[in-house]
Design an enzyme around this catalytic site. Structure first.
Site, PDB file in Angstrom:
ATOM      1  N   MET A 108       2.870  -3.595   7.120  1.00 42.07           N
ATOM      2  CA  MET A 108       2.616  -4.971   6.723  1.00 42.07           C
ATOM      3  C   MET A 108       3.944  -5.716   6.586  1.00 42.07           C
ATOM      4  SD  MET A 108      -0.763  -4.953   4.365  1.00 42.07           S
ATOM      5  CE  MET A 108       0.010  -4.481   2.842  1.00 42.07           C
ATOM      6  N   ASN A 145       8.022  -6.467   5.604  1.00 34.58           N
ATOM      7  CA  ASN A 145       8.935  -6.283   4.460  1.00 34.58           C
ATOM      8  C   ASN A 145       9.438  -4.830   4.463  1.00 34.58           C
ATOM      9  OD1 ASN A 145       9.116  -6.107   0.960  1.00 34.58           O
ATOM     10  ND2 ASN A 145      10.318  -7.462   2.212  1.00 34.58           N
ATOM     11  N   LEU A 146      10.016  -4.480   5.595  1.00 33.13           N
ATOM     12  CA  LEU A 146      10.319  -3.083   5.879  1.00 33.13           C
ATOM     13  C   LEU A 146      11.473  -2.557   5.035  1.00 33.13           C
ATOM     14  CD1 LEU A 146       9.994  -3.392   9.749  1.00 33.13           C
ATOM     15  CD2 LEU A 146       8.245  -2.767   8.074  1.00 33.13           C
ATOM     16  N   HIS A 185       9.835   2.846   5.993  1.00 29.29           N
ATOM     17  CA  HIS A 185       9.230   2.451   7.272  1.00 29.29           C
ATOM     18  C   HIS A 185      10.144   2.845   8.435  1.00 29.29           C
ATOM     19  CE1 HIS A 185       7.463  -0.816   4.578  1.00 29.29           C
ATOM     20  NE2 HIS A 185       6.385  -0.273   5.111  1.00 29.29           N
TER      21      HIS A 185
HETATM   22  O1  PAF Z   1       0.266   1.022   4.442  1.00 30.48           O
HETATM   23  C1  PAF Z   1       0.240  -0.146   4.898  1.00 30.48           C
HETATM   24  O2  PAF Z   1       1.258  -0.813   5.029  1.00 30.48           O
HETATM   25  C2  PAF Z   1      -1.109  -0.756   5.268  1.00 30.48           C
HETATM   26  O3  PAF Z   1      -2.116  -0.311   4.413  1.00 30.48           O
HETATM   27  C3  PAF Z   1      -1.485  -0.521   6.740  1.00 30.48           C
HETATM   28  C4  PAF Z   1      -1.698   0.946   7.031  1.00 30.48           C
HETATM   29  C5  PAF Z   1      -0.413  -1.078   7.643  1.00 30.48           C
HETATM   30  C6  PAF Z   1      -2.805  -1.245   7.047  1.00 30.48           C
HETATM   31  O4  PAF Z   1      -2.705  -2.614   6.827  1.00 30.48           O
END
Ligand code: PAF
Length: 282
Positions: free
Chosen positions: A26, A28-29, A33
């Protein structure tokens, strides 16, 4: 890195590849991530990351509107981490009409813990992940283990729908003091950030107690809740669960599971207005 915003363009671009490795996010890494992106690199012939803040997994009072959106920094970080394709659809692109078809995960897994405190959360997650899978058609998909229950729900979804995707969990990355990296850490005020480490320290105490032979799980959980509450937290849960299904272990099982790596301790608690989650396998 190619930035793609529509499903048609994504399909056209990915047609040249056989083995996409996919990291849904989603945005905002943070390093957690980016570690998944690096882990994905040798697993596919193209690494696809998605950034999409999924309205379906937020309750009306939750932070959908204020969820940090850091597009420029995210693009820069993904380029440096070796992402090949960034798929960043708009809401209109991914949900052009109200999403009437949804994926409903089984209640015994999706209505406990996170799902109990965030009703509908895992339905929202499964629905968007299923849709993103349909867009990317990955062969491998990576999710952080910090979201332990999410990883389990997605694993089951993939298994039960026989999707030809290998789901891989990436280990939780932590700050130097032990706080699990999370986009929501950005919400913490300086004093809260200092206090935040207590969440993983409390989980560590629970894990140590289990390894040392504690079998009274209810007492352990109560004590952990009490410790955090006394420090000004509002805990939702601090629990000991079986790794296989996130259900409570029976008294007979505990000792065997604790020695045989069969348990996990999980927590969700609010410090100030920020809700943090964490877990440790025992
Ligand atoms: O973990 C997340 O960032 C979210 O739940 C995902 C898996 C990208 C689904 O929107």
């Amino acid at each position: 890195m190619k930035i793609i915003k529509t499903i048609v363009d994504l399909r056209e671009h990915l047609a040249a590849f056989k083995h996409p490795a996919f990291v849904p996010t989603m945005g905002n890494l943070h390093e957690g991530h980016l570690a998944l992106v690096r882990q994905a690199k040798p697993l596919g012939d193209v690494v696809v990351v998605s950034i999409f803040v999924n309205r379906l997994q937020f309750l009306p009072h939750e932070d959908f509107d204020t969820y940090p959106r850091t597009w420029e920094a995210d693009c820069e970080a993904l380029r440096a981490a070796g992402c090949d394709v960034l798929f960043a659809p708009s809401e209109r692109e991914l949900y052009p009409e109200a999403q009437g078809f949804t994926v409903q995960p089984p209640t015994e897994l999706a209505n406990i813990l996170e799902g109990h405190f965030r009703p509908g959360f895992f339905g929202g997650v499964c629905t968007v992940v299923m849709k993103l899978f349909a867009c990317v058609q990955p062969r491998v998909a990576l999710f952080g283990q910090k979201d332990y229950q999410q990883l389990m729900v997605i694993n089951r979804m993939v298994r039960q729908f026989a999707l030809p995707i290998e789901v891989i969990g990436g280990k939780t990355l932590r700050a130097a003091d032990g706080l699990a990296l999370s986009s929501r850490n950005n919400y913490l005020k300086p004093a809260e950030r200092q206090e935040a480490v207590q969440l993983c320290q409390t989980l560590q105490s629970m894990a140590h107690a289990l390894q040392a032979g504690a079998t009274d799980i209810a007492a352990l959980e109560d004590q952990a809740m009490g410790t955090l509450s006394a420090r000004g937290w509002q805990p939702d849960y601090l629990v000991v669960r079986r790794r296989t299904d996130l259900q409570q272990p029976t008294e007979n099982e505990i000792a065997t599971l604790a020695q045989g790596q069969g348990l996990v301790v999980l927590a969700a608690a609010r410090i100030g207005s920020t809700r943090l989650i964490d877990n440790l396998e025992v």
